[in-house]
Design an enzyme around this catalytic site. Structure first.
Site, PDB file in Angstrom:
ATOM      1  N   THR A 154       0.407  -2.840   8.791  1.00  0.00           N
ATOM      2  CA  THR A 154      -0.761  -2.103   8.290  1.00  0.00           C
ATOM      3  C   THR A 154      -1.873  -2.172   9.329  1.00  0.00           C
ATOM      4  OG1 THR A 154      -2.418  -1.926   6.524  1.00  0.00           O
ATOM      5  CG2 THR A 154      -1.482  -4.116   6.899  1.00  0.00           C
ATOM      6  N   GLN A 187       0.854  -1.195   0.000  1.00  0.00           N
ATOM      7  CA  GLN A 187       0.000   0.000   0.000  1.00  0.00           C
ATOM      8  C   GLN A 187       0.884   1.238   0.000  1.00  0.00           C
ATOM      9  OE1 GLN A 187      -3.522  -0.575   2.994  1.00  0.00           O
ATOM     10  NE2 GLN A 187      -1.847  -1.873   3.649  1.00  0.00           N
ATOM     11  N   ASN A 188       2.187   1.036   0.156  1.00  0.00           N
ATOM     12  CA  ASN A 188       3.087   2.185   0.301  1.00  0.00           C
ATOM     13  C   ASN A 188       3.405   2.797  -1.053  1.00  0.00           C
ATOM     14  OD1 ASN A 188       3.049   1.519   2.952  1.00  0.00           O
ATOM     15  ND2 ASN A 188       5.041   0.513   2.957  1.00  0.00           N
ATOM     16  N   HIS A 205      -1.577   1.349  -4.186  1.00  0.00           N
ATOM     17  CA  HIS A 205      -2.004   2.735  -3.959  1.00  0.00           C
ATOM     18  C   HIS A 205      -1.168   3.747  -4.747  1.00  0.00           C
ATOM     19  CE1 HIS A 205      -4.171   1.721   0.102  1.00  0.00           C
ATOM     20  NE2 HIS A 205      -4.844   1.354  -0.959  1.00  0.00           N
ATOM     21  N   CYS A 227       2.914  19.135 -18.932  1.00  0.00           N
ATOM     22  CA  CYS A 227       2.843  17.686 -19.127  1.00  0.00           C
ATOM     23  C   CYS A 227       3.669  17.325 -20.362  1.00  0.00           C
ATOM     24  CB  CYS A 227       1.382  17.298 -19.312  1.00  0.00           C
ATOM     25  SG  CYS A 227       1.183  15.630 -19.882  1.00  0.00           S
TER      26      CYS A 227
END
Ligand code: OAD
Length: 242
Positions: free
Chosen positions: A180, A94-95, A112, A139
């Protein structure tokens, strides 16, 4: 778990990077105590005030790239394990930091997103980024300002790689959650998906989280992760010598 696992899924959260110097989210001095989540981690917050969101992620990117932030013994143990374990293996993090890959992990997905990537709002193309960006940064594909956003999954958005993750969860016989708190869906439900398919589930965390895993091991990640993974590799070695 007495038998040797054949297929393992590991989920990591902010706790694995805490001893590398990166704040967790929900500690009393954590990131969410000091920044309103709605402002910096929702699509609505970005639409309302992109500059605040750019600043938040610029600061975190600068911290990640500073020389004192390095992978720790828990990241290294996972990378070593991936290379030595003879079964199937997937590391789901999730890091948004890059400490797993810097330690050598390759069978890795960032559910994530990643701090060192930006995405074009028009083309959805993803770019590596190390420097600060703001609303005026052009961009690379559109050549226009205001089209870049952090490649981070915000609240209300769909995490990345979910098909691959669900397939791995449904076929694993060992699921390990490391560092977590189990507060954020869908990652918080992974141990249940794995359990339905009769996987053995283990939590390695500093404190109790309230989720009912088959086994809980409490302690700092740099101690409990290498010890737990080494015990599996030892069993693998013993089986080979039988
Ligand atoms: P949290 O901050 O919610 O939880 C961190 C967990 O790590 C807690 O259970 C701590 O007890 C534990 N911990 C702290 N130090 C540790 C150490 N040295 N060793 C082992 N465990 C330790 O972070 P996450 O669960 O990762 O999402 O948060 C999940 C998601 O919430 C994040 O990915 C982020 C956040 O909102 C997004 O931004 C989309």
């Amino acid at each position: 778990m007495d038998s040797l696992p054949t297929s393992i899924v590991v989920l990591t959260g902010a706790g694995i990077s805490a001893e590398s110097g990166i704040e967790t989210f929900r500690a009393s001095d954590g990131l969410w105590a000091n920044h309103p989540v709605e402002e910096v981690a929702t699509p609505e917050g970005f639409a309302a005030n992109p500059q605040i969101v750019y600043q938040f992620y610029n600061q975190r990117r600068r911290q990640l790239l500073s020389p004192e932030i390095r992978p720790n013994a828990a990241h290294s143990a996972l990378a070593k394990f991936e290379h030595e374990f003879e079964g199937d293996f997937l590391l789901v993090t999730q890091n948004v930091d890059n400490l797993h890959e810097r330690a050598g992990s390759r069978k890795l997905v960032h559910m994530h997103g990643e701090l060192l990537k930006m995405r074009c709002l028009n083309s959805r193309l993803v770019y590596d980024i190390a420097e600060d960006i703001d609303f005026d940064t052009e961009c690379k594909c559109c050549r226009s300002p205001g089209n870049l956003r952090p490649h981070i999954v915000w609240f209300g958005e769909m995490p990345f790689h979910m098909n691959q993750i669900n397939r791995a969860l449904e076929s694993c016989d060992l699921f390990i959650a490391i560092g977590t708190s189990g507060n954020v869906y869908p990652a918080s439900g992974f141990y249940q998906t794995a359990k339905i398919r009769r996987a053995y589930t283990v939590e390695l965390n500093l404190d109790r989280t309230g989720s009912s895993f088959d086994q809980h091991v409490y302690g700092p990640a740099t101690e409990v992760v290498p010890a737990f993974l080494d015990s599996i590799l030892q069993r693998q070695g013993q089986r080979a010598h039988r």
